[in-house]
Motif scaffolding. Structure first.
Motif, PDB file in Angstrom:
ATOM      1  N   LEU A   1       9.680  -1.576  -8.244  1.00 20.65           N
ATOM      2  CA  LEU A   1       9.227  -1.942  -6.903  1.00 20.65           C
ATOM      3  C   LEU A   1       8.140  -2.990  -6.976  1.00 20.65           C
TER       4      LEU A   1
ATOM      5  N   ARG B   1       4.574   5.968   1.597  1.00 16.70           N
ATOM      6  CA  ARG B   1       5.930   5.519   1.926  1.00 16.70           C
ATOM      7  C   ARG B   1       6.641   4.857   0.764  1.00 16.70           C
ATOM      8  N   TYR B   2       5.918   4.112  -0.056  1.00 14.38           N
ATOM      9  CA  TYR B   2       6.557   3.308  -1.091  1.00 14.38           C
ATOM     10  C   TYR B   2       6.225   3.752  -2.515  1.00 14.38           C
TER      11      TYR B   2
ATOM     12  N   VAL C   1       8.764  -6.848   0.156  1.00 17.37           N
ATOM     13  CA  VAL C   1       9.235  -5.760  -0.695  1.00 17.37           C
ATOM     14  C   VAL C   1      10.394  -6.262  -1.546  1.00 17.37           C
TER      15      VAL C   1
ATOM     16  N   LEU D   1       5.479  -4.800  -4.110  1.00 16.55           N
ATOM     17  CA  LEU D   1       5.022  -4.669  -2.733  1.00 16.55           C
ATOM     18  C   LEU D   1       3.790  -5.538  -2.528  1.00 16.55           C
TER      19      LEU D   1
ATOM     20  N   ARG E   1      14.123  -1.883   0.146  1.00 17.10           N
ATOM     21  CA  ARG E   1      14.117  -0.428   0.072  1.00 17.10           C
ATOM     22  C   ARG E   1      14.940   0.157   1.196  1.00 17.10           C
TER      23      ARG E   1
ATOM     24  N   SER F   1       1.244  -7.015   0.297  1.00 22.00           N
ATOM     25  CA  SER F   1       0.782  -6.819   1.666  1.00 22.00           C
ATOM     26  C   SER F   1      -0.222  -7.902   2.024  1.00 22.00           C
TER      27      SER F   1
ATOM     28  N   ASN G   1       1.089   2.835   2.683  1.00 20.68           N
ATOM     29  CA  ASN G   1       1.954   2.213   1.682  1.00 20.68           C
ATOM     30  C   ASN G   1       2.155   3.123   0.471  1.00 20.68           C
TER      31      ASN G   1
ATOM     32  N   ASN H   1       7.542  -0.048  10.783  1.00 22.11           N
ATOM     33  CA  ASN H   1       7.918  -1.323  10.196  1.00 22.11           C
ATOM     34  C   ASN H   1       9.064  -1.961  10.973  1.00 22.11           C
TER      35      ASN H   1
ATOM     36  N   VAL I   1       5.639  -0.565 -10.948  1.00 22.97           N
ATOM     37  CA  VAL I   1       5.296  -1.057  -9.613  1.00 22.97           C
ATOM     38  C   VAL I   1       4.337  -2.234  -9.736  1.00 22.97           C
TER      39      VAL I   1
ATOM     40  N   ALA J   1      13.440   1.157   4.768  1.00 22.92           N
ATOM     41  CA  ALA J   1      12.063   0.656   4.851  1.00 22.92           C
ATOM     42  C   ALA J   1      11.766  -0.016   6.171  1.00 22.92           C
TER      43      ALA J   1
END
Length: 246
Positions: A163, A52-53, A230, A165, A234, A167, A49, A242, A134, A237
């Motif tokens: 952003l 990637r993010y 998310v 995120l 994105r 999880s 994560n 994913n 974030v 994404a």
């Protein structure tokens, strides 16, 4: 249903994790916090994560700010702080948890540059007018009642500038069976195994989570048995490991 194997057809919303009980044994609770990093390193995918993010956001201007909601023992924000520092980013991380026991444990660990812990709810920070580049959380969504989940996502939209995120575990029979077998000989004296199995029972499937996610959020499935929410969606994404849901 296999004898001894609980039904996973619906969420076990009334099941309570031992560590969430106010009278949880303090020694077992601290040992649980101390062992979280092993489980998260194995199944949570936060290195992925980050790459990637999070890293692309920090790379835009060499750093930024991050809020971790429900930080528990603090292992996830500590990892993010180390990764960001290794990449040369000046990142300020605030990790919040309203549970005084979690806050005390995380605050007692050796300090890391750019990382601070605070006992608070996300709504407290919204009321203060705070914002962060974030906003993240790990394995928290399944703990929340329906109204609490909607409030968290609404708070996240206000707090996160670039952003958000979140999880969480995805409920499945394979996840339950493998976690049950894989942790059987390990984690004595903690709540890791019993609470991990309860967490899986309480967790959403990807389809269930999509049904309760407000517009503007992107739901993704990530191996192994992880749901990602998310905001904002994105570009790209839903590629690789994913899969877009909803």
């Amino acid at each position: 249903m296999t004898p001894g194997f609980p039904s996973l057809d619906t969420r076990a919303v009334d099941a309570v994790e031992e560590m969430d009980r106010p009278d949880a044994d303090p020694q077992r609770l601290d040992r649980t916090y101390a062992q979280f990093w092993l489980i998260n390193a194995a199944v949570s995918g936060w290195r992925r994560n980050y790459v990637r993010y999070l890293r692309p956001v920090f790379a835009e201007r060499g750093g930024g700010t991050l809020l971790d909601i429900g930080s528990g023992g603090g292992d996830v924000p500590r990892c993010i702080a180390r990764w960001a520092r290794r990449d040369g980013f000046a990142v300020e991380i605030t990790a919040i948890d309203p549970d005084p026991r979690a806050h005390a444990f995380a605050s007692a660990l050796p300090a890391l540059p750019g990382l601070s812990f605070r006992r608070a709810y996300s709504s407290d920070l919204v009321a203060e007018g705070r914002t962060y580049d974030v906003v993240v959380s790990n394995h928290m969504l399944h703990h929340l009642a329906p109204a609490e989940l909607q409030a968290l996502l609404a708070d996240s939209e206000q707090l996160g500038l670039k952003l958000c995120l979140h999880s969480d575990i995805e409920r499945s029979r394979w996840a339950y069976a493998l976690f049950s077998l894989g942790t059987l000989p390990f984690f004595p004296g903690s709540f890791i195994r019993v609470d991990g199995l309860t967490s899986i029972r309480r967790s959403f499937t990807a389809a269930e989570l999509a049904e309760v996610t407000p517009p503007g959020w992107q739901g993704l499935q990530q191996w192994p048995w992880q749901n990602l929410l998310v905001f904002p969606p994105r570009p790209g994404a839903d590629t690789g490991e994913n899969r877009r849901v909803g």
